[in-house]
Design a protein around this motif. Structure first.
Motif, mmCIF file in Angstrom:
data_model
loop_
_atom_site.group_PDB
_atom_site.id
_atom_site.type_symbol
_atom_site.label_atom_id
_atom_site.label_comp_id
_atom_site.label_asym_id
_atom_site.label_seq_id
_atom_site.Cartn_x
_atom_site.Cartn_y
_atom_site.Cartn_z
ATOM 1 N N THR A 108 15.057 -14.433 1.035
ATOM 2 C CA THR A 108 16.364 -13.791 1.131
ATOM 3 C C THR A 108 16.529 -13.099 2.483
ATOM 4 O O THR A 108 15.547 -12.842 3.195
ATOM 5 C CB THR A 108 16.548 -12.736 0.020
ATOM 6 N N GLU A 109 17.757 -12.779 2.811
ATOM 7 C CA GLU A 109 18.034 -12.059 4.059
ATOM 8 C C GLU A 109 17.323 -10.713 4.076
ATOM 9 O O GLU A 109 16.775 -10.305 5.104
ATOM 10 C CB GLU A 109 19.540 -11.855 4.228
ATOM 11 N N GLU A 110 17.304 -10.026 2.933
ATOM 12 C CA GLU A 110 16.631 -8.732 2.852
ATOM 13 C C GLU A 110 15.136 -8.875 3.150
ATOM 14 O O GLU A 110 14.557 -8.057 3.865
ATOM 15 C CB GLU A 110 16.838 -8.091 1.470
ATOM 16 N N GLY A 167 15.166 -4.521 22.050
ATOM 17 C CA GLY A 167 16.504 -5.080 21.914
ATOM 18 C C GLY A 167 16.683 -6.145 20.856
ATOM 19 O O GLY A 167 17.771 -6.694 20.708
ATOM 20 N N LYS A 168 15.647 -6.439 20.100
ATOM 21 C CA LYS A 168 15.794 -7.432 19.032
ATOM 22 C C LYS A 168 16.538 -6.811 17.853
ATOM 23 O O LYS A 168 16.398 -5.628 17.571
ATOM 24 C CB LYS A 168 14.433 -7.936 18.569
ATOM 25 N N MET A 169 17.322 -7.660 17.177
ATOM 26 C CA MET A 169 18.056 -7.246 15.982
ATOM 27 C C MET A 169 18.022 -8.397 14.990
ATOM 28 O O MET A 169 18.076 -9.558 15.378
ATOM 29 C CB MET A 169 19.520 -6.934 16.313
ATOM 30 N N LEU A 170 17.969 -8.047 13.703
ATOM 31 C CA LEU A 170 18.046 -9.059 12.657
ATOM 32 C C LEU A 170 18.742 -8.433 11.462
ATOM 33 O O LEU A 170 18.469 -7.281 11.113
ATOM 34 C CB LEU A 170 16.652 -9.548 12.254
ATOM 35 N N GLY A 171 19.649 -9.179 10.846
ATOM 36 C CA GLY A 171 20.415 -8.672 9.719
ATOM 37 C C GLY A 171 21.769 -8.182 10.191
ATOM 38 O O GLY A 171 22.175 -8.417 11.330
#
Length: 106
Positions: free
Chosen positions: A2-4, A47-51
């Motif tokens: 899942t995304e979570e 600087g990484k992002m996820l979600g």
């Protein structure tokens, strides 16, 4: 997966790599909101992002606050309220409000 789960696994991986990490979670919404309560965004010092917690300018503001949370370790509860007139400017196309809890991952 899942995304979570992906968000939490990325947070754990980035911490193992020695990066500073913050986790943002939508705790409440009122009116129209692009992401439901419980949605999460993980941010690293490089600087990484996820979600996602929203979209538009709100995620930019959350990213900026996340860097401060990583630096000082103090969690924050962020409120974003958007009038219908401001809605398109900041990326909440239907107006609404949301609350985001931001914490450092240690």
């Amino acid at each position: 997966m899942t995304e979570e789960q992906e968000v939490l696994e990325a947070a754990a991986l980035w911490r193992r790599e020695g990066k500073g990490v913050a986790l943002a979670t939508v705790t409440a919404t009122w009116g129209s909101s692009p992401r439901p309560t419980g949605s999460q965004l993980v941010v690293s010092t490089d600087g990484k992002m996820l979600g996602s917690v929203s979209g538009g300018c709100i995620e930019g503001a959350v990213f900026k606050e996340a860097q401060e949370v990583i630096a000082d370790g103090k969690p924050r509860l962020l409120d974003f309220g958007i009038t219908n007139e401001q809605a398109w400017e900041v990326g909440l196309a239907c107006g609404g409000k949301l609350q985001v809890f931001l914490e450092r991952v240690d």
